[in-house]
Scaffold this motif. Structure first.
Motif, PDB file in Angstrom:
ATOM      1  N   PRO A  15     -13.961  10.299  18.523  1.00 52.79           N
ATOM      2  CA  PRO A  15     -14.592   9.456  19.312  1.00 52.79           C
ATOM      3  C   PRO A  15     -15.291   9.866  20.492  1.00 52.79           C
ATOM      4  O   PRO A  15     -16.447   9.395  21.147  1.00 52.79           O
ATOM      5  N   ASP A  16     -14.465  10.924  21.361  1.00 52.59           N
ATOM      6  CA  ASP A  16     -15.009  11.432  22.670  1.00 52.59           C
ATOM      7  C   ASP A  16     -15.378  12.784  22.571  1.00 52.59           C
ATOM      8  O   ASP A  16     -15.029  13.702  23.417  1.00 52.59           O
ATOM      9  N   HIS A  17     -15.625  13.366  21.284  1.00 50.74           N
ATOM     10  CA  HIS A  17     -16.028  14.817  21.062  1.00 50.74           C
ATOM     11  C   HIS A  17     -17.607  15.039  20.924  1.00 50.74           C
ATOM     12  O   HIS A  17     -17.821  16.168  20.695  1.00 50.74           O
ATOM     13  N   THR A  18     -18.414  14.120  21.216  1.00 51.38           N
ATOM     14  CA  THR A  18     -19.828  14.313  20.847  1.00 51.38           C
ATOM     15  C   THR A  18     -20.366  15.377  21.850  1.00 51.38           C
ATOM     16  O   THR A  18     -21.310  16.294  21.373  1.00 51.38           O
ATOM     17  N   ASN A  19     -20.092  15.601  22.891  1.00 55.33           N
ATOM     18  CA  ASN A  19     -20.270  16.754  23.902  1.00 55.33           C
ATOM     19  C   ASN A  19     -19.243  17.655  23.847  1.00 55.33           C
ATOM     20  O   ASN A  19     -17.821  17.193  23.986  1.00 55.33           O
ATOM     21  N   LYS A  20     -19.307  18.742  23.474  1.00 53.28           N
ATOM     22  CA  LYS A  20     -18.245  20.067  23.348  1.00 53.28           C
ATOM     23  C   LYS A  20     -18.027  20.746  24.798  1.00 53.28           C
ATOM     24  O   LYS A  20     -18.719  20.746  25.799  1.00 53.28           O
ATOM     25  N   LEU A  21     -16.758  21.210  24.671  1.00 52.56           N
ATOM     26  CA  LEU A  21     -16.366  21.943  25.823  1.00 52.56           C
ATOM     27  C   LEU A  21     -16.597  23.143  25.746  1.00 52.56           C
ATOM     28  O   LEU A  21     -16.515  24.030  24.569  1.00 52.56           O
ATOM     29  N   PRO A  22     -17.185  23.528  26.949  1.00 55.39           N
ATOM     30  CA  PRO A  22     -17.793  25.140  26.948  1.00 55.39           C
ATOM     31  C   PRO A  22     -16.748  26.195  26.803  1.00 55.39           C
ATOM     32  O   PRO A  22     -17.120  27.125  26.123  1.00 55.39           O
ATOM     33  N   SER A  23     -15.366  25.817  27.068  1.00 54.39           N
ATOM     34  CA  SER A  23     -14.108  26.796  26.887  1.00 54.39           C
ATOM     35  C   SER A  23     -14.089  27.075  25.472  1.00 54.39           C
ATOM     36  O   SER A  23     -13.632  28.262  24.997  1.00 54.39           O
TER      37      SER A  23
ATOM     38  N   SER B 283     -23.378   7.273  21.302  1.00 49.24           N
ATOM     39  CA  SER B 283     -21.887   7.706  21.613  1.00 49.24           C
ATOM     40  C   SER B 283     -21.292   8.336  22.862  1.00 49.24           C
ATOM     41  O   SER B 283     -20.080   7.974  22.930  1.00 49.24           O
ATOM     42  N   GLY B 284     -22.194   9.033  23.595  1.00 48.38           N
ATOM     43  CA  GLY B 284     -21.827   9.509  24.788  1.00 48.38           C
ATOM     44  C   GLY B 284     -20.525  10.074  24.923  1.00 48.38           C
ATOM     45  O   GLY B 284     -19.812  10.670  24.111  1.00 48.38           O
TER      46      GLY B 284
ATOM     47  N   ARG C 299     -14.100  13.702  30.562  1.00 44.19           N
ATOM     48  CA  ARG C 299     -14.585  14.799  29.658  1.00 44.19           C
ATOM     49  C   ARG C 299     -15.814  15.257  30.173  1.00 44.19           C
ATOM     50  O   ARG C 299     -16.006  16.596  30.071  1.00 44.19           O
ATOM     51  N   MET C 300     -16.783  14.456  30.694  1.00 43.82           N
ATOM     52  CA  MET C 300     -18.028  15.098  31.266  1.00 43.82           C
ATOM     53  C   MET C 300     -17.701  15.922  32.531  1.00 43.82           C
ATOM     54  O   MET C 300     -18.307  17.052  32.749  1.00 43.82           O
ATOM     55  N   ALA C 301     -16.847  15.525  33.316  1.00 43.78           N
ATOM     56  CA  ALA C 301     -16.506  16.151  34.662  1.00 43.78           C
ATOM     57  C   ALA C 301     -15.754  17.462  34.031  1.00 43.78           C
ATOM     58  O   ALA C 301     -16.146  18.616  34.572  1.00 43.78           O
ATOM     59  N   LYS C 302     -14.833  17.576  32.899  1.00 44.99           N
ATOM     60  CA  LYS C 302     -14.493  18.802  32.567  1.00 44.99           C
ATOM     61  C   LYS C 302     -15.513  19.684  31.906  1.00 44.99           C
ATOM     62  O   LYS C 302     -15.384  21.047  32.307  1.00 44.99           O
TER      63      LYS C 302
ATOM     64  N   GLY D 205     -19.745   2.894  25.318  1.00 47.90           N
ATOM     65  CA  GLY D 205     -18.741   2.654  26.047  1.00 47.90           C
ATOM     66  C   GLY D 205     -17.310   3.401  25.816  1.00 47.90           C
ATOM     67  O   GLY D 205     -17.076   3.817  24.704  1.00 47.90           O
ATOM     68  N   ASP D 206     -16.399   3.343  26.822  1.00 49.03           N
ATOM     69  CA  ASP D 206     -15.135   3.935  26.603  1.00 49.03           C
ATOM     70  C   ASP D 206     -14.405   3.472  25.505  1.00 49.03           C
ATOM     71  O   ASP D 206     -13.383   3.931  24.972  1.00 49.03           O
ATOM     72  N   LYS D 207     -14.481   2.104  25.536  1.00 55.75           N
ATOM     73  CA  LYS D 207     -13.733   1.491  24.445  1.00 55.75           C
ATOM     74  C   LYS D 207     -14.020   2.072  22.872  1.00 55.75           C
ATOM     75  O   LYS D 207     -13.169   2.497  22.276  1.00 55.75           O
ATOM     76  N   PHE D 208     -15.199   2.449  22.589  1.00 53.65           N
ATOM     77  CA  PHE D 208     -15.505   3.011  21.425  1.00 53.65           C
ATOM     78  C   PHE D 208     -14.982   4.117  21.207  1.00 53.65           C
ATOM     79  O   PHE D 208     -14.765   4.995  20.225  1.00 53.65           O
TER      80      PHE D 208
END
Length: 489
Positions: free
Chosen positions: A228-236, A358-359, A364-367, A398-401
């Motif tokens: 649910p919170d993986h739409t944008n990927k971690l550069p690492s 989905s956002g 996570r965005m800060a990371k 939203g974060d609930k999603f």
């Protein structure tokens, strides 16, 4: 998996078609349909289901979902198996014409009827939110990040304005509405429950189905998990993939020790292109004429990211980096030509609005922002997001999603050790709050190579039949790299 611009069968006049006035919400019609497969035509049915475009708006449009039903070969068929493809924006019906995928779908008939769903806005569903572009991409699109972002934003805005002028409610194209679509398909089929098989973005949608319609699901299989919170990927994640590839290349006998430090080679090339972009000649498929593309650091980062998770492309990576390191950009030109023509063809707006809605959580965005400062592929792991979010106008779900899902729905996760797009740790994060789950990690598998493997298919069938596959071990052959060419320069 973000595939923003498609050249497949998505672009057609279907985007302007509407649901017939005599149809009502819930209406389902079938017609005969065939799929060519291994020299024969497989008989199927093409279903067209009418649903509401925006379920929160009583005056909403009616839209049409298209799906193909392959009848079960089981003596006593179980619950229907709904296949959810990735992208977002890929047509499940269209990919059935690829023999390797059709083999998987034919195998799933051992469980129950197989439903190949074209999600809302995709393929044969109406409206189809794909739009051709009238102009080619700028020739410096891979050299200047600002140019690239502006080009993609302009195409997105043009598509949004066009479809809104056709009466399409852009805000209704999000993962929650798609999850409701899946349950409406269940109701229309008269099924008590469904089995789900999701791939890539299809896992993101499958997880939403679990969250909002869990009681109506029997068993779920998720291949290459986007949580649910993986739409944008971690550069690492891409750094880890590149280091793993470098280790394999250094030990590969076919490379004869000539690539002892793949990561070091890439760093030097990126530094060089940051100072001075290179020019490569490619063929513009619109005109069938050669054009000169400029490629800089951000363009190379973008091109690498597109294929870093696909084990079908990884074998050429050492040769690609090795030749660039020696000043030979012939392999680079092949990758650039493919993406220049693919992304230049047009836009699947469904892809953009689904990902935008989905956002990502703020944490996570800060990371992501922090990791991008030092990661080899930087912000290009998510390009063109978040740069075009505002151009879409989609409501953030939203974060609930995006919160953890607590469920008892039996779920089988598949991950590949070479998958950069949806690495195994993402499945582990998601299943922490699943009370009944199994995670099978396929050795040497990339993002695209799991569902097409016959052993994976057999494990899926056994699981959907109620079996225990937790002790199953699957390993694909190790990567064998392409031989290093003699650099041209």
């Amino acid at each position: 998996m973000k595939i923003l611009f498609l050249t497949l069968l998505l672009f057609s006049v279907a985007s302007a078609q509407t649901t017939p006035a005599d149809r009502k919400d819930g209406d389902l019609k079938f017609e005969p349909f065939t799929i060519p497969f291994e020299g024969q035509n497989v008989a199927a049915e093409l279903g067209r289901l009418v649903v509401r475009e925006n379920r929160s708006n009583p005056k909403t449009n009616l839209i049409e979902l298209a799906f193909v039903r392959l009848k079960s070969t089981a003596e006593k068929p179980g619950f229907p198996v709904v296949y959810l493809d990735g992208g977002p924006g890929s047509s499940a019906i269209n990919i059935a014409r690829a023999p390797e995928y059709m083999r998987a779908f034919m195998k799933l008939r051992d469980v129950g009827d197989v439903i190949l769903l074209d999600q809302r806005g995709v393929g044969r569903s109406k409206p189809n939110l794909s739009r051709l572009s009238s102009e080619a991409l700028p020739l410096d699109v891979f050299a200047d990040n600002d140019v690239a972002l502006r080009a993609f934003r302009e195409r997105t805005v043009a598509a949004v304005n066009y479809f809104r002028s056709q009466g399409v409610d852009i805000q209704a194209y999000n993962t929650i509405e798609s999850a409701n679509d899946v349950d409406d398909v269940r109701k229309a089929l008269g099924a008590e429950k469904l089995n789900l098989v999701g791939f890539s973005y299809g896992t993101h949608l499958g997880l939403a189905c679990i969250r909002y319609h869990g009681p109506n699901l029997n068993r779920v299989v998720l291949i290459g998990t986007e949580g649910p919170d993986h739409t944008n990927k971690l550069p690492s994640t891409s750094d880890t993939s590149l280091k793993r590839l470098a280790k394999l290349a250094a030990a590969a006998p076919e490379l004869e020790g000539k690539v002892p430090d793949l990561v070091g080679m890439l760093r030097e090339v990126l530094t060089r292109l940051e100072k001075e972009p290179v020019t490569v000649q490619v063929t513009d498929q619109r005109t069938k004429k050669p054009v000169d593309l400029k490629i800089g650091k951000s363009g190379l980062q973008f091109l690498i990211m597109r294929d870093l998770g696909d084990s079908n492309d990884l074998p050429i990576f050492p040769a690609w980096f090795y030749t660039m390191h020696h000043g030979d950009y012939s392999i680079l030109s092949r990758f650039a030509e493919k993406r220049y023509n693919q992304f230049g063809a047009g836009i699947s707006l469904m892809t953009v609005v689904m990902d935008a809605s989905s956002g990502t959580t703020k944490a996570r965005m800060a990371k992501i922002e922090e990791e991008a400062k030092t990661a080899m592929l930087g912000h290009m792991v998510n390009f063109p997001f978040p740069g075009i979010d505002e151009a879409v106008g989609s409501p953030d779900l939203g974060d609930k999603f995006r919160s953890p899902i607590h469920t008892s729905v039996p779920t089988l996760f598949f991950s590949g050790t070479l998958d950069n797009n949806t690495p195994p740790f993402q499945a582990d994060e998601v299943r922490k709050t699943f009370r009944n789950s199994t995670h099978l990690i396929v050795e040497n598998a990339g993002h695209e190579s799991m569902l097409v493997d016959t052993r994976v298919q057999q494990a899926i069938v056994e699981y959907l039949r109620g079996g225990d596959v937790s002790k199953t071990k699957i390993a694909l052959p190790p990567l064998k790299f392409n031989e290093l060419p003699k650099p041209k320069n």
